[in-house]
Enzyme design. Sequence first.
Site, PDB file in Angstrom:
ATOM      1  N   LYS A   1     -11.122  17.258  15.724  1.00  0.00           N
ATOM      2  CA  LYS A   1     -10.488  16.571  14.602  1.00  0.00           C
ATOM      3  C   LYS A   1     -10.308  17.590  13.475  1.00  0.00           C
ATOM      4  O   LYS A   1     -11.148  17.698  12.585  1.00  0.00           O
ATOM      5  CB  LYS A   1     -11.356  15.403  14.113  1.00  0.00           C
ATOM      6  CG  LYS A   1     -11.445  14.228  15.048  1.00  0.00           C
ATOM      7  CD  LYS A   1     -10.190  13.378  15.038  1.00  0.00           C
ATOM      8  CE  LYS A   1      -9.920  12.767  13.697  1.00  0.00           C
ATOM      9  NZ  LYS A   1      -8.631  11.994  13.693  1.00  0.00           N
TER      10      LYS A   1
ATOM     11  N   HIS B   1      -9.916   9.221  10.685  1.00  0.00           N
ATOM     12  CA  HIS B   1      -9.708   8.111  11.616  1.00  0.00           C
ATOM     13  C   HIS B   1     -10.013   8.624  13.023  1.00  0.00           C
ATOM     14  O   HIS B   1      -9.151   9.181  13.701  1.00  0.00           O
ATOM     15  CB  HIS B   1      -8.282   7.583  11.521  1.00  0.00           C
ATOM     16  CG  HIS B   1      -8.030   6.815  10.267  1.00  0.00           C
ATOM     17  ND1 HIS B   1      -7.681   7.431   9.085  1.00  0.00           N
ATOM     18  CD2 HIS B   1      -8.093   5.487   9.990  1.00  0.00           C
ATOM     19  CE1 HIS B   1      -7.528   6.503   8.150  1.00  0.00           C
ATOM     20  NE2 HIS B   1      -7.772   5.331   8.666  1.00  0.00           N
TER      21      HIS B   1
ATOM     22  N   TYR C   1       0.858  -1.186   0.000  1.00  0.00           N
ATOM     23  CA  TYR C   1       0.000   0.000   0.000  1.00  0.00           C
ATOM     24  C   TYR C   1       0.890   1.230   0.000  1.00  0.00           C
ATOM     25  O   TYR C   1       1.639   1.469   0.948  1.00  0.00           O
ATOM     26  CB  TYR C   1      -0.891  -0.045   1.241  1.00  0.00           C
ATOM     27  CG  TYR C   1      -1.891   1.080   1.375  1.00  0.00           C
ATOM     28  CD1 TYR C   1      -2.778   1.380   0.350  1.00  0.00           C
ATOM     29  CD2 TYR C   1      -1.964   1.817   2.553  1.00  0.00           C
ATOM     30  CE1 TYR C   1      -3.715   2.387   0.486  1.00  0.00           C
ATOM     31  CE2 TYR C   1      -2.894   2.827   2.704  1.00  0.00           C
ATOM     32  CZ  TYR C   1      -3.776   3.111   1.670  1.00  0.00           C
ATOM     33  OH  TYR C   1      -4.699   4.115   1.813  1.00  0.00           O
TER      34      TYR C   1
ATOM     35  N   TYR D   1     -11.511  -4.399   6.873  1.00  0.00           N
ATOM     36  CA  TYR D   1     -10.221  -4.086   7.494  1.00  0.00           C
ATOM     37  C   TYR D   1     -10.375  -2.972   8.520  1.00  0.00           C
ATOM     38  O   TYR D   1      -9.942  -3.083   9.674  1.00  0.00           O
ATOM     39  CB  TYR D   1      -9.203  -3.673   6.421  1.00  0.00           C
ATOM     40  CG  TYR D   1      -7.927  -3.122   7.015  1.00  0.00           C
ATOM     41  CD1 TYR D   1      -6.932  -3.975   7.458  1.00  0.00           C
ATOM     42  CD2 TYR D   1      -7.738  -1.747   7.169  1.00  0.00           C
ATOM     43  CE1 TYR D   1      -5.770  -3.482   8.034  1.00  0.00           C
ATOM     44  CE2 TYR D   1      -6.581  -1.245   7.744  1.00  0.00           C
ATOM     45  CZ  TYR D   1      -5.602  -2.116   8.179  1.00  0.00           C
ATOM     46  OH  TYR D   1      -4.467  -1.621   8.767  1.00  0.00           O
ATOM     47  N   HIS D   2     -11.003  -1.878   8.110  1.00  0.00           N
ATOM     48  CA  HIS D   2     -11.094  -0.715   8.987  1.00  0.00           C
ATOM     49  C   HIS D   2     -12.075  -0.931  10.132  1.00  0.00           C
ATOM     50  O   HIS D   2     -12.025  -0.219  11.136  1.00  0.00           O
ATOM     51  CB  HIS D   2     -11.467   0.522   8.178  1.00  0.00           C
ATOM     52  CG  HIS D   2     -10.419   0.886   7.175  1.00  0.00           C
ATOM     53  ND1 HIS D   2     -10.500   0.483   5.859  1.00  0.00           N
ATOM     54  CD2 HIS D   2      -9.254   1.565   7.295  1.00  0.00           C
ATOM     55  CE1 HIS D   2      -9.427   0.922   5.208  1.00  0.00           C
ATOM     56  NE2 HIS D   2      -8.662   1.564   6.050  1.00  0.00           N
TER      57      HIS D   2
ATOM     58  N   ASP E   1      -8.479  14.275   8.351  1.00  0.00           N
ATOM     59  CA  ASP E   1      -8.238  12.953   8.937  1.00  0.00           C
ATOM     60  C   ASP E   1      -9.533  12.416   9.529  1.00  0.00           C
ATOM     61  O   ASP E   1     -10.065  12.955  10.490  1.00  0.00           O
ATOM     62  CB  ASP E   1      -7.157  13.064  10.015  1.00  0.00           C
ATOM     63  CG  ASP E   1      -7.031  11.799  10.845  1.00  0.00           C
ATOM     64  OD1 ASP E   1      -7.276  10.706  10.287  1.00  0.00           O
ATOM     65  OD2 ASP E   1      -6.703  11.908  12.034  1.00  0.00           O
TER      66      ASP E   1
END
Length: 660
Positions: free
Chosen positions: A534, A540, A18, A172-173, A538
């Site tokens: 935040k 996440h 990646y 995945y996340h 981003d």
Amino acid sequence: MTESAAPRRDKPWLFRTYAGHSTAAESNRLYRSNLAKGQTGLSIAFDLPTQTGYDSDHILSRGEVGKVGVPVSHLGDMRQLFDGIPIADMNTSMTINATAVWLFALYIAAADEQGAPRGKLQGTTQNDIIKEYLSRGSYVFPPAQSLRLTQDLILFTTKECPKFNPMNVCSYHLQEAGATPAQELAYALATACAILDGVKAAGLSDKDFAEVVGRISFFVNAGMRFVTELCKMRAFVELWDEITRDRYGVTDEKSRRFRYGVQVNSLGLTEQQPENNVYRILIEALAVVLSKNARARAVQLPAWNEALGLPRPFDQQWSLRMQQIMAYETDLLEYGDIFDGNPAIAAKVAALKAEAVAELKKIDELGGAAAAVELGYMKSKLVESNTARLEAIEAGEQIVVGVNKFTEGEPSPLTAGDNQIMVVPEHVEAEQIARLNAWRAQRDAKAAQAALDGLVRAAKEGRNMVEPSIAAAKAGVTTGEWGAVLRGVFGEYRAPTGVSSTARQVGGQLDAVREEVQRVSTKIGTRAKFLVGKPGLDGHSNGAEQIAVRARDAGFDVIYAGIRSTPAELVETAQKEGAHCIGLSILSGSHVTLAHEVLRLMKEKGVEAPLVVGGIIPPADEKLLRDNGVAAVYTPKNYDLNAIMTDLAQLIEKSVEGRA
């Protein structure tokens, strides 16, 4: 077979890394280097402005350009990205979701320029918007409109690019956000069902629908609980076969096969004793390649030092070599499935399936995955699971070597000296903006506007938006322009944060923190107020959510509005709400730029409160932040959230005393 006869070996999975950073030219050099080292597929990381439909010069893009991936603002960037790389011969994975239709349009436009037949194109767009609302945060539009874009790309590729996977259902996340194995199974499969329900309603023939099912792929996670993760993958295989057969009536066994790629767990990589991460990555990789009947078709491994910052080419090479050694030096690919008939494996698979099916039923009762997103159900369950995971580590119930046990050790020579990680130079952003302005200046402005008008008409009339997007790409339209016109038609969306009081700590661990927060609140004459922000793009938000949850449970008055705020908005909120402390959570590498801007605005507006910053922050940047006025910096090594809460209370007390 005689002693001298070579055993038959299965074909290895695709080896991917990646990657993408700084500029299209720099990323192209990295891709060609990795391919020369034996990598067999590309996995493109895009920067956050590209992922969220902004140009590099947008206010929200400040500090984010080229940091977590490559900026692709127009067809010129996509051309550069594939310079010297034949698109027709390359299996290309693109981690792109909200703007998947647009990046695919740029990819098709570049492929057309190379003369690559669309029918030969191979690869994947992630194009899974549901998990963006739950974990990764790079969504743009409301769920219904986002799912329409996903469906448009699926229907287009079914006709035009039959070898291309238009969607990569991405669990995945979900695991990175704290999902248990059963939640990862259920939420990923619920997402796939939501997509297939929409596609089926479009009126496809049974044959075409089976083709769509056969091109849906998955992108999963594999954590450290090796046996459980292996069983999870076998459960995925069985559940997908059952769902596509029983729910959708797909009779072709080949179309029902569960096809997946994997990036093994990054959540478990540690900043402390980072050399231990090499073993973690290897063990996690084994879980997805050992079981032949549930073996990944593509594997990309994180680098050992990703908890420290952006990995260097050597670090990526090390992970690639791990895959090559596993595939070519061992006898792994010479055997059938070595777990068939194992009663322990069968029992664990059955248990995971039962738990996942029960959760799928609950989601169906709520109206499906999209409804469960809008109701905040899945997000709140993930926050709860992540809270439980972190509390188990804090309490020592879940051992993490080098973090909460066996913490004494020798200094690592791998982290000594300068250049331990890759750092994106600050001049990259200004140079990318200059190229963007030059692109706008040299294109045919009337043709670009006409293409945008056509895109708006298609969006309003309910027509498929892929062809109008390809036309826009060829006319020189930019990523930000594409995003802006569709924001104008569809509107924007802010997903539920999932933050609520979920503490389960016992034994006085949290009581002592509550007493300290209450002591400080009494001393300053009001409940201590903590703003969690935040800034930038981003998305996440897992760390910010856990900080907000624990702060609320500890007795702070917490302000948390979720992702994607400008520094000005955060400072304005802090001033309006009278925040006693401001905390920034930034994992994209833009912490220096954004923290400095917040500090500047705080001084300008007269906001007197300590500023703390959390994220993946190298030691040199930590010193820089502190030297410029940041009161405290927290990185993944600061896993004890109760200690952080105590710090915050004492920082507030010291700040108020200093102003008295």
